[in-house]
Structures are given as structure tokens and as C-alpha cells.
Scaffold this motif. Structure first.
Motif, PDB file in Angstrom:
ATOM      1  N   MET A  97      16.568   8.480   5.842  1.00  0.00           N
ATOM      2  CA  MET A  97      15.757   7.324   5.794  1.00  0.00           C
ATOM      3  C   MET A  97      14.974   6.963   6.855  1.00  0.00           C
ATOM      4  N   VAL A  98      15.813   6.938   7.973  1.00  0.00           N
ATOM      5  CA  VAL A  98      15.225   6.611   9.414  1.00  0.00           C
ATOM      6  C   VAL A  98      14.297   7.901   9.757  1.00  0.00           C
ATOM      7  N   ALA A  99      14.654   9.172   9.749  1.00  0.00           N
ATOM      8  CA  ALA A  99      13.943  10.326   9.844  1.00  0.00           C
ATOM      9  C   ALA A  99      12.854  10.259   9.158  1.00  0.00           C
ATOM     10  N   ALA A 100      12.491   9.823   7.894  1.00  0.00           N
ATOM     11  CA  ALA A 100      11.217   9.886   7.251  1.00  0.00           C
ATOM     12  C   ALA A 100      10.582   8.773   7.496  1.00  0.00           C
ATOM     13  N   ALA A 101      11.112   7.522   7.959  1.00  0.00           N
ATOM     14  CA  ALA A 101      10.218   6.357   8.394  1.00  0.00           C
ATOM     15  C   ALA A 101       9.510   6.844   9.839  1.00  0.00           C
ATOM     16  N   ILE A 102      10.283   7.558  10.544  1.00  0.00           N
ATOM     17  CA  ILE A 102       9.643   7.813  11.768  1.00  0.00           C
ATOM     18  C   ILE A 102       8.643   8.953  11.705  1.00  0.00           C
ATOM     19  N   SER A 103       8.811   9.898  10.878  1.00  0.00           N
ATOM     20  CA  SER A 103       7.873  10.832  10.410  1.00  0.00           C
ATOM     21  C   SER A 103       6.350  10.177   9.909  1.00  0.00           C
ATOM     22  N   ALA A 161      26.061  -1.967  14.056  1.00  0.00           N
ATOM     23  CA  ALA A 161      25.081  -0.894  14.772  1.00  0.00           C
ATOM     24  C   ALA A 161      23.802  -0.565  14.012  1.00  0.00           C
ATOM     25  N   GLY A 162      22.726  -0.522  14.668  1.00  0.00           N
ATOM     26  CA  GLY A 162      21.468  -0.157  14.046  1.00  0.00           C
ATOM     27  C   GLY A 162      20.461   1.003  14.770  1.00  0.00           C
ATOM     28  N   GLN A 220       8.191   0.577   5.223  1.00  0.00           N
ATOM     29  CA  GLN A 220       8.684  -0.884   4.886  1.00  0.00           C
ATOM     30  C   GLN A 220       9.888  -0.951   3.751  1.00  0.00           C
ATOM     31  N   ARG A 221       9.750   0.028   2.840  1.00  0.00           N
ATOM     32  CA  ARG A 221      10.489   0.215   1.892  1.00  0.00           C
ATOM     33  C   ARG A 221      12.050   0.963   2.568  1.00  0.00           C
ATOM     34  N   LEU A 222      11.798   1.761   3.396  1.00  0.00           N
ATOM     35  CA  LEU A 222      12.789   2.949   3.795  1.00  0.00           C
ATOM     36  C   LEU A 222      13.945   1.978   4.907  1.00  0.00           C
ATOM     37  N   MET A 223      13.270   1.041   5.501  1.00  0.00           N
ATOM     38  CA  MET A 223      13.837   0.349   6.605  1.00  0.00           C
ATOM     39  C   MET A 223      14.209  -1.012   6.256  1.00  0.00           C
ATOM     40  N   ASP A 224      15.106  -1.874   6.859  1.00  0.00           N
ATOM     41  CA  ASP A 224      15.790  -2.932   6.460  1.00  0.00           C
ATOM     42  C   ASP A 224      15.036  -4.106   6.891  1.00  0.00           C
ATOM     43  N   ALA A 253      10.543  -1.302  13.513  1.00  0.00           N
ATOM     44  CA  ALA A 253      11.569  -1.296  12.283  1.00  0.00           C
ATOM     45  C   ALA A 253      12.905  -0.867  12.519  1.00  0.00           C
ATOM     46  N   ARG A 254      13.708  -1.681  11.935  1.00  0.00           N
ATOM     47  CA  ARG A 254      15.130  -1.377  12.210  1.00  0.00           C
ATOM     48  C   ARG A 254      15.837  -1.115  10.833  1.00  0.00           C
ATOM     49  N   LYS A 255      16.948  -0.346  10.947  1.00  0.00           N
ATOM     50  CA  LYS A 255      17.606   0.101   9.955  1.00  0.00           C
ATOM     51  C   LYS A 255      19.195  -0.060  10.485  1.00  0.00           C
TER      52      LYS A 255
END
Length: 145
Positions: A38-44, A70-71, A108-112, A128-130
């Protein structure tokens, strides 16, 4: 561990590098495979927007901590045209590029946590943070994995 990884975005290969760095950090912090993806997809998505709309910018990926959790914090910054109608741009399905319109609403949906600041003719900043799930670093029997 490096405090912050800064990846300049100016080509497709930079998107791949940013995505890989973000995923690697999430894995190193004990994120589940799904959360790391999910982090990788948001970055992409963020890096692709930089390339598409601003042509150049940067992605910064860094570890953050809050109350012992940790995040991963992803910051996307560009000096592009900015977003004329942010409310419209945040609606799922809206796209000015003819794409699917999954970019910003998808991030927005992928991250917290998700923040966006934009100014016409000055650029856009997205933070954005996860956060790692409390049990993500533990094995099935409760032992550290």
C-alpha cells in the motif's frame, strides 16, 4: 537507518526507484506485506502525478514514530501548476489527464493520514503517513519476527 530518503522525480525510472525505497523502508519497519504494498502504491501514484502535471519534483520517504508506533511518512513536492479545484480533484473518478482518476483519492484511501497543500503556479505538497499495525512485527505465536 537513514533519516530520510530523497528521490528526485523526473522520469519513469525515478517512479520505480521511489516505490522500491518506500516498500523497502516499510518492510524494514516490520509492516505486513499488504501494508508495504500500500505504501509503494501510494508513492507510485504521487510520483506519477509529479511527472504528469509538474514534470519534476521529489518524493521524500522517512521513518516516523508516534507513541512507540513506527510509520512511514511520504512527502511529495513539486513546483508545478498547482491544482485549480482541489475539492474536485479529490473526488474519486475525476481526472484531467484522461486516466481513471484514482491518484489522490487512492493515496488518501491507502494511507492512514493525508494532507495536501496546493497553490496555483507555485506547486503542490502532499504528506501521507502509514502506521505499522501493532502486531505486524510479531510472528503468529507472538514472538518477534
Amino acid at each position: 537507518m537513514v533519516a530520510a530518503l530523497r528521490i528526485e522525480i523526473a522520469s519513469e525510472i525515478d517512479i520505480v526507484a521511489a516505490r522500491q525505497e518506500g516498500r523497502a523502508l516499510a518492510v524494514a519497519l516490520g509492516f505486513s506485506p499488504v501494508a508495504a504494498t500500500m505504501v509503494a502504491a501510494a508513492i507510485s501514484e504521487l510520483a506519477r502525478n509529479i511527472l504528469l502535471y509538474a514534470r519534476r519534483g521529489e518524493i521524500v520517504v522517512e521513518r516516523v514514530d508516534r507513541a512507540g508506533c513506527a510509520g512511514v511518512c511520504v512527502t511529495a513536492r513539486d513546483a508545478g501548476p498547482g491544482i485549480a479545484d482541489l475539492a474536485l480533484a479529490m473526488q474519486p473518478g475525476y481526472s484531467t489527464s484522461g486516466g481513471l482518476g484514482l491518484g489522490l483519492p487512492g493515496v488518501q484511501r491507502l494511507m492512514d493520514e493525508f494532507e495536501i497543500h496546493t497553490e496555483l503556479a507555485r506547486g503542490t505538497l502532499v504528506v501521507a503517513r502509514k502506521w505499522r499495525e501493532p502486531d505486524a512485527a510479531r510472528g503468529a505465536n507472538g514472538a518477534r519476527g
